[in-house]
Design an enzyme around this catalytic site. Structure first.
Site, PDB file in Angstrom:
ATOM      1  CD  GLU A 154      53.637  25.865  70.189  1.00  0.00           C
ATOM      2  OE1 GLU A 154      52.980  26.705  70.834  1.00  0.00           O
ATOM      3  OE2 GLU A 154      54.378  25.032  70.745  1.00  0.00           O
ATOM      4  NE  ARG A 159      52.693  23.615  80.146  1.00  0.00           N
ATOM      5  CZ  ARG A 159      52.953  24.857  79.738  1.00  0.00           C
ATOM      6  NH1 ARG A 159      53.601  25.078  78.610  1.00  0.00           N
ATOM      7  NH2 ARG A 159      52.546  25.891  80.452  1.00  0.00           N
ATOM      8  CG  HIS A 215      57.912  27.329  73.484  1.00  0.00           C
ATOM      9  ND1 HIS A 215      56.886  28.103  73.969  1.00  0.00           N
ATOM     10  CD2 HIS A 215      57.351  26.428  72.636  1.00  0.00           C
ATOM     11  CE1 HIS A 215      55.750  27.688  73.428  1.00  0.00           C
ATOM     12  NE2 HIS A 215      56.008  26.665  72.614  1.00  0.00           N
ATOM     13  CE  LYS A 249      61.228  30.545  75.338  1.00  0.00           C
ATOM     14  NZ  LYS A 249      60.327  31.411  76.128  1.00  0.00           N
ATOM     15  CE1 TYR A 271      56.037  32.074  72.701  1.00  0.00           C
ATOM     16  CE2 TYR A 271      57.757  32.963  71.294  1.00  0.00           C
ATOM     17  CZ  TYR A 271      57.346  32.104  72.301  1.00  0.00           C
ATOM     18  OH  TYR A 271      58.261  31.273  72.906  1.00  0.00           O
ATOM     19  CG  ASN A 283      61.089  31.182  79.710  1.00  0.00           C
ATOM     20  OD1 ASN A 283      61.446  31.211  78.548  1.00  0.00           O
ATOM     21  ND2 ASN A 283      59.833  30.993  80.068  1.00  0.00           N
ATOM     22  CG  PHE A 338      54.727  39.239  78.137  1.00  0.00           C
ATOM     23  CD1 PHE A 338      54.877  38.254  77.174  1.00  0.00           C
ATOM     24  CD2 PHE A 338      53.755  39.071  79.110  1.00  0.00           C
ATOM     25  CE1 PHE A 338      54.081  37.120  77.181  1.00  0.00           C
ATOM     26  CE2 PHE A 338      52.957  37.929  79.127  1.00  0.00           C
ATOM     27  CZ  PHE A 338      53.118  36.959  78.151  1.00  0.00           C
ATOM     28  CB  THR A 396      56.424  30.821  82.909  1.00  0.00           C
ATOM     29  OG1 THR A 396      55.458  29.947  82.335  1.00  0.00           O
ATOM     30  CG2 THR A 396      56.795  31.896  81.909  1.00  0.00           C
ATOM     31  NE  ARG A 455      60.637  27.704  80.879  1.00  0.00           N
ATOM     32  CZ  ARG A 455      59.373  27.648  80.503  1.00  0.00           C
ATOM     33  NH1 ARG A 455      58.429  27.297  81.372  1.00  0.00           N
ATOM     34  NH2 ARG A 455      59.028  27.947  79.263  1.00  0.00           N
TER      35      ARG A 455
HETATM   36  P1  CMP Z   1      56.981  30.328  76.586  1.00  0.00           P
HETATM   37  O1  CMP Z   1      56.797  28.998  77.226  1.00  0.00           O
HETATM   38  O2  CMP Z   1      57.831  30.401  75.393  1.00  0.00           O
HETATM   39  O3  CMP Z   1      55.549  30.949  76.236  1.00  0.00           O
HETATM   40  C1  CMP Z   1      55.265  32.323  76.253  1.00  0.00           C
HETATM   41  C2  CMP Z   1      56.431  33.138  76.709  1.00  0.00           C
HETATM   42  O4  CMP Z   1      56.137  34.457  77.099  1.00  0.00           O
HETATM   43  C3  CMP Z   1      56.998  32.522  77.975  1.00  0.00           C
HETATM   44  O5  CMP Z   1      57.616  31.297  77.689  1.00  0.00           O
HETATM   45  C4  CMP Z   1      57.909  33.642  78.474  1.00  0.00           C
HETATM   46  O6  CMP Z   1      59.174  33.614  77.878  1.00  0.00           O
HETATM   47  C5  CMP Z   1      57.155  34.867  78.011  1.00  0.00           C
HETATM   48  N1  CMP Z   1      56.542  35.538  79.139  1.00  0.00           N
HETATM   49  C6  CMP Z   1      55.515  35.102  79.877  1.00  0.00           C
HETATM   50  N2  CMP Z   1      55.218  36.001  80.845  1.00  0.00           N
HETATM   51  C7  CMP Z   1      56.085  37.023  80.697  1.00  0.00           C
HETATM   52  C8  CMP Z   1      56.281  38.247  81.373  1.00  0.00           C
HETATM   53  N3  CMP Z   1      55.508  38.604  82.412  1.00  0.00           N
HETATM   54  N4  CMP Z   1      57.256  39.053  80.951  1.00  0.00           N
HETATM   55  C9  CMP Z   1      58.020  38.710  79.881  1.00  0.00           C
HETATM   56  N5  CMP Z   1      57.875  37.549  79.194  1.00  0.00           N
HETATM   57  C10 CMP Z   1      56.928  36.721  79.607  1.00  0.00           C
END
Ligand code: CMP
Length: 139
Positions: free
Chosen positions: A128, A87, A117, A11, A51, A114, A59, A93, A104
């Site tokens: 994807e 994962r 992905h 990211k 997304y 984070n 969010f 996350t 992470r």
């Molecule tokens: P990702 O694995 O890319 O999949 C969905 C993304 O949403 C996740 O990683 C985070 O970057 C984002 N995300 C999930 N929960 C939150 C949250 N509470 N606030 C902001 N971003 C979020």
């Protein structure tokens, strides 16, 4: 059912901080083979589509703005049981909950920023991967 492919994005904040090389190294050192790799910047529209599954979440707007804010590395990866193993390698996350030794834990700034992905299912890994790569870009 186990599948042998997953999809990842490094990211914008991790790329801007200069962590992409170290993250790719960790991925390969953990047995993932790179099937496809691209350095790209997704548009706001593309981030929204990518997304879309999170459209109703509070969010979503922040996530889409952020993902379009700078270049990313996107990749298809191959390994036995790829989705689940990847994962595990990236961790939770929210980096505050990520285990030691995960990507992470080491590189993520926050739940939103984070670092990486990882696809959450075999079905999404396929969708994807095809979002970014044509069949002839997968080797
Ligand atoms: P990702 O694995 O890319 O999949 C969905 C993304 O949403 C996740 O990683 C985070 O970057 C984002 N995300 C999930 N929960 C939150 C949250 N509470 N606030 C902001 N971003 C979020």
């Amino acid at each position: 059912m186990a599948s042998n492919r997953t999809f990842t994005m490094i990211k914008p904040e991790a790329v801007a901080a200069g962590h992409a090389g170290k993250i790719l190294d960790m991925i390969m050192a953990n047995g993932f083979r790179v099937v496809s790799l691209k350095y790209t910047r997704i548009s706001h529209h593309e981030a929204g589509a990518f997304y879309e599954v999170h459209k109703e979440r509070p969010f979503y707007g922040e996530l889409v703005d952020y993902m379009a804010s700078g270049p990313t590395y996107v990749a298809i990866l191959e390994k036995e049981n790829a989705v689940e193993d990847f994962r595990k390698l990236i961790g939770a996350t929210d980096p505050a909950n990520a285990e030691e030794g995960t990507i992470r834990k080491r590189f993520a700034e926050s739940k939103a920023k984070n670092a990486v992905h990882g696809s959450d299912s075999n079905e999404n890994a396929l969708i994807e991967g095809h979002f970014f790569f044509s069949t002839r870009e997968q080797h």
